[in-house]
Scaffold this active site. Structure first.
Site, PDB file in Angstrom:
ATOM      1  N   LYS A 384     -92.369  48.374 -17.887  1.00 59.54           N
ATOM      2  CA  LYS A 384     -91.416  47.860 -19.118  1.00 59.54           C
ATOM      3  C   LYS A 384     -90.944  46.657 -18.929  1.00 59.54           C
ATOM      4  O   LYS A 384     -90.145  46.074 -19.813  1.00 59.54           O
ATOM      5  CB  LYS A 384     -90.366  48.963 -18.905  1.00 59.54           C
ATOM      6  CG  LYS A 384     -89.373  48.931 -17.601  1.00 59.54           C
ATOM      7  CD  LYS A 384     -88.335  49.954 -17.514  1.00 59.54           C
ATOM      8  CE  LYS A 384     -87.887  49.881 -16.103  1.00 59.54           C
ATOM      9  NZ  LYS A 384     -86.466  50.571 -16.049  1.00 59.54           N
ATOM     10  N   LYS A 426     -88.167  47.586 -28.177  1.00 60.90           N
ATOM     11  CA  LYS A 426     -89.120  46.387 -28.378  1.00 60.90           C
ATOM     12  C   LYS A 426     -90.375  46.560 -28.765  1.00 60.90           C
ATOM     13  O   LYS A 426     -91.213  45.615 -29.129  1.00 60.90           O
ATOM     14  CB  LYS A 426     -89.329  46.047 -26.630  1.00 60.90           C
ATOM     15  CG  LYS A 426     -88.042  45.495 -25.837  1.00 60.90           C
ATOM     16  CD  LYS A 426     -88.256  45.186 -24.509  1.00 60.90           C
ATOM     17  CE  LYS A 426     -87.015  44.577 -23.784  1.00 60.90           C
ATOM     18  NZ  LYS A 426     -85.727  45.515 -24.024  1.00 60.90           N
ATOM     19  N   VAL A 466     -80.906  50.505 -20.933  1.00 59.15           N
ATOM     20  CA  VAL A 466     -79.957  51.509 -20.346  1.00 59.15           C
ATOM     21  C   VAL A 466     -79.632  51.211 -19.192  1.00 59.15           C
ATOM     22  O   VAL A 466     -80.009  50.087 -18.404  1.00 59.15           O
ATOM     23  CB  VAL A 466     -80.903  52.876 -19.820  1.00 59.15           C
ATOM     24  CG1 VAL A 466     -81.306  53.661 -21.260  1.00 59.15           C
ATOM     25  CG2 VAL A 466     -82.065  52.368 -19.328  1.00 59.15           C
ATOM     26  N   GLY A 468     -78.052  50.220 -15.835  1.00 63.56           N
ATOM     27  CA  GLY A 468     -78.244  50.645 -14.322  1.00 63.56           C
ATOM     28  C   GLY A 468     -79.882  51.065 -14.341  1.00 63.56           C
ATOM     29  O   GLY A 468     -79.937  51.433 -13.028  1.00 63.56           O
ATOM     30  N   VAL A 473     -80.385  44.392 -16.367  1.00 59.56           N
ATOM     31  CA  VAL A 473     -79.549  43.104 -16.105  1.00 59.56           C
ATOM     32  C   VAL A 473     -78.223  43.441 -15.286  1.00 59.56           C
ATOM     33  O   VAL A 473     -77.830  42.441 -14.597  1.00 59.56           O
ATOM     34  CB  VAL A 473     -79.212  42.337 -17.662  1.00 59.56           C
ATOM     35  CG1 VAL A 473     -78.211  43.329 -18.481  1.00 59.56           C
ATOM     36  CG2 VAL A 473     -78.621  41.120 -17.343  1.00 59.56           C
TER      37      VAL A 473
END
Length: 641
Positions: A384, A426, A466, A468, A473
């Site tokens: 991912k 995405k 999502v 965490g 980020v």
């Protein structure tokens, strides 16, 4: 002074030899005391041995029993009943030994060495003084500790006046070893004016960013932080409180509601700094548990990528619905082992199997499907991370495309009822290899659904970032802040949708009950968040000033990265479902044989070690795939020409 006190508290300033020597001195003092008391009475000491020799003998016996019972082994300031028992035993057996020796000597020699009354007095005095010594040291230590702790405790106010906050206040005031000193409560309810609760005042004030009254209250009482029960406040109220506290440069702490307290942990570990996740505009997800239970109960379920962020949460939530068996499949050995331990500890009655396997290995998958005879598959295994996959398109094809094809084909062959695939936003108008590979996987399962003879229901769920998850980020920013910065943001205007992992998985399970086959379900992700704003706020919540204490650097968009994500393409339309947070996307379905032919060409290109050719073939399958900030942009230019 504080440093010295803490040092004193933290060191074992009475080593074993010192404890032993002090006990010997106490015993010597006890012998002298017993001698002085009896010296003025009609009782006369025996003159067989001189007094110094008698003292040396009885002290030697006492030291021997000190060694036997290890009276010096414990830390005096932490003395317990066990330590007291050891001292008592040493004193008692010393007296018994001396009296026994005294009687034996009398039997053979006709005279005594010790006065029995003196031995009993010695035992009483020595035990009492050694006990007093331990109690005195322990109490002195506790006193110093309480005094020192009082100096370093954070002075806090609790927000609100209700049963939750009063219970929290009671816990803080009743436990002296807490790191917080409760100064009072804050309320904007006039009925609480001039109230005292738990002996603490209730301050009538409104918590607002520009409130001079609130700022004055904080300054007057030297407040270090504000503590709130997050579950009892709305997101808007929480944000308002946080903004006011940050403006006044005080800390904000969060505590779960009383019913959510972990009884196995002390209170202090449950009081935590407010996190950025608590401030995002999220609302509780409501799911129809009865429908989900009816769908999952007594079923054998496969979860691929079951040790990853999403997969592991799906496993946790599935475990609540009484499945017959859950098979957790992952190719990450350590993560799979951790998941196994978690399930054993938290779901002891759950029947599950941990399977170490790769979705690219069709032979291994065939054995697994034949062994367990699944009813449902949740396919969460995927690569991912956009920048990594942009450099390694072969792996995106192998896992995201071929892995999905392997599982989907086996699901059809084994007559599995339902196949739920986890996709991503995405995949909508993809600008990178990762998103395009997930769109290719979507296209395959959708087209397979339309193939004659397919009875398996293929359901795709699509959502954004999502909170965490591994590599997301927020954990990344958190590590950068802990390291002292800088915090790196790719673009000042970049925005993202966010959802918590439990929220996303709840909606996956709910969408799984809705699917008839071939649908793509999209989730309401709430309001988008500007990543730069998030970085600035996280720095403030950590007690620092952005750009001053911790810098923020704009690094530029990464290969394949968008400024914003989409949930629907221009050619798709969305329709509502009975759940307000779930919509179904009507995306045109391609012919199965055409999709399969193009995917075969993609796989063939991966075997030729030509990544540009791989990406070109993916673009032929997914025509809306336009590369951005990528080395593959020239392919789009060539196509346009």
């Amino acid at each position: 002074m504080r440093t010295r006190t803490i040092g004193l508290l933290n060191r074992r300033y009475l080593p074993r030899w010192a404890v032993l020597m002090l006990d010997v001195l106490i015993c010597l003092a006890s012998f002298v005391l017993a001698y002085l008391i009896l010296d003025g009475t009609p009782l006369k000491f025996q003159n067989v041995w001189p007094t110094p020799l008698r003292a040396l003998f009885i002290l030697g016996i006492n030291v021997f029993f000190f060694y036997i019972f290890r009276t010096y082994a414990g830390i005096v300031r932490h003395s317990t009943f066990t330590d007291v028992f050891r001292v008592a035993a040493a004193s008692f057996f010393t007296a018994i030994t001396v009296v026994t020796y005294n009687t034996t000597y009398y039997f053979f020699q006709g005279e005594k060495i010790f006065l029995t009354t003196a031995v009993i007095l010695y035992m009483f005095f020595s035990f009492t003084l050694m006990l007093f010594f331990r109690i005195a040291v322990k109490e002195a230590y506790q006193y110093i500790r309480r005094m020192n702790t009082a100096k370093i405790k954070k002075r806090v106010l609790i927000v609100g006046m209700d049963n939750q906050t009063i219970n929290l206040g009671r816990a803080l005031t009743s436990e002296s070893d807490q790191a917080f000193q409760l100064i009072g409560f804050i309320s904007d309810d006039n009925s609480t004016k001039r109230l005292n609760v738990l002996g603490k005042p209730v301050f009538l004030t409104s918590i607002k960013k520009d409130s001079k009254e609130f700022s004055s209250l904080l300054e007057k009482h030297r407040i270090d932080g504000v503590l709130m029960v997050r579950d009892s406040l709305s997101v808007a109220e929480t944000n308002e409180i946080v903004e006011a506290c940050l403006a006044n440069k005080i800390q904000v702490f969060n505590m779960p509601s009383v019913e959510n307290w972990n009884q196995k942990q002390d209170l202090q570990t449950q009081i935590k700094h407010i996190e950025i996740e608590d401030l995002l505009d999220r609302y509780p997800i409501e799911i129809d548990s009865a429908i989900i239970k009816n769908d999952l109960e007594h079923k054998t379920i496969l979860v691929t990528g079951g040790a990853g962020s999403i997969g592991s949460e799906i496993v946790r939530q599935l475990s609540l619905f009484n499945p017959r068996k859950i098979v957790v499949l992952d190719n990450a050995e350590s993560a799979l082992y951790e998941m196994e331990l978690y399930l054993e500890n938290n779901f002891p009655d759950l029947k599950f199997a941990s399977v170490l396997a790769d979705v690219r290995n069709i032979d291994r998958l065939e054995m697994i499907f034949a062994t367990y005879k699944f009813d449902i598959v949740f396919h969460a295994a995927a690569y991912k991370h956009v920048p990594i996959i942009e450099k390694n398109p072969y792996e995106a094809v192998g896992v995201n495309i071929s892995g999905t094809i392997n599982l989907a084909n086996l699901a059809v062959q084994h007559g599995i009822d339902k196949f739920v695939m986890i996709s991503t936003d995405k995949a909508v108008n993809p600008t990178n290899v990762m998103g395009a590979s997930k769109r290719a996987a979507e296209m395959y399962v959708q087209s397979l659904q339309e193939k004659i003879g397919t009875h398996t229901r293929f359901i795709t769920t699509r959502f954004g970032n999502v909170l965490g998850s591994n590599g997301s980020v927020i954990p990344h920013f958190r590590k950068q802040i802990e390291a002292g910065g800088p915090v790196t943001v790719t673009h000042k205007d970049i925005i993202r949708y966010f959802m918590t992992i439990p929220e996303a998985c709840q909606l996956v399970l709910q969408a799984g009950t809705m699917g008839k086959g071939g649908e793509i379900f999209i989730f309401d992700m709430g309001k988008p968040v500007r990543i730069l704003d998030m970085a600035e706020r996280m720095i403030k919540l950590s007690g620092f000033q952005p750009y001053k204490d911790i810098d923020i650097k704009i690094t530029g968009l990464r290969p394949g990265e968008k400024l914003y994500e989409e949930l629907l393409s221009e050619t798709a339309e969305s329709l509502p479902t009975f759940h307000s947070k779930i919509m179904v996307s009507k995306v045109p379905t391609e012919d199965f044989y055409k999709v399969s032919e193009k995917i075969q060409a993609i796989v063939k290109a991966t075997n030729q070690n030509k990544k540009t050719e791989v990406v070109l073939k993916i673009k032929e399958l997914v025509p809306e795939y336009i590369s951005q900030n990528s080395e593959y942009q020239f392919l789009d230019i060539q196509h346009q020409n």
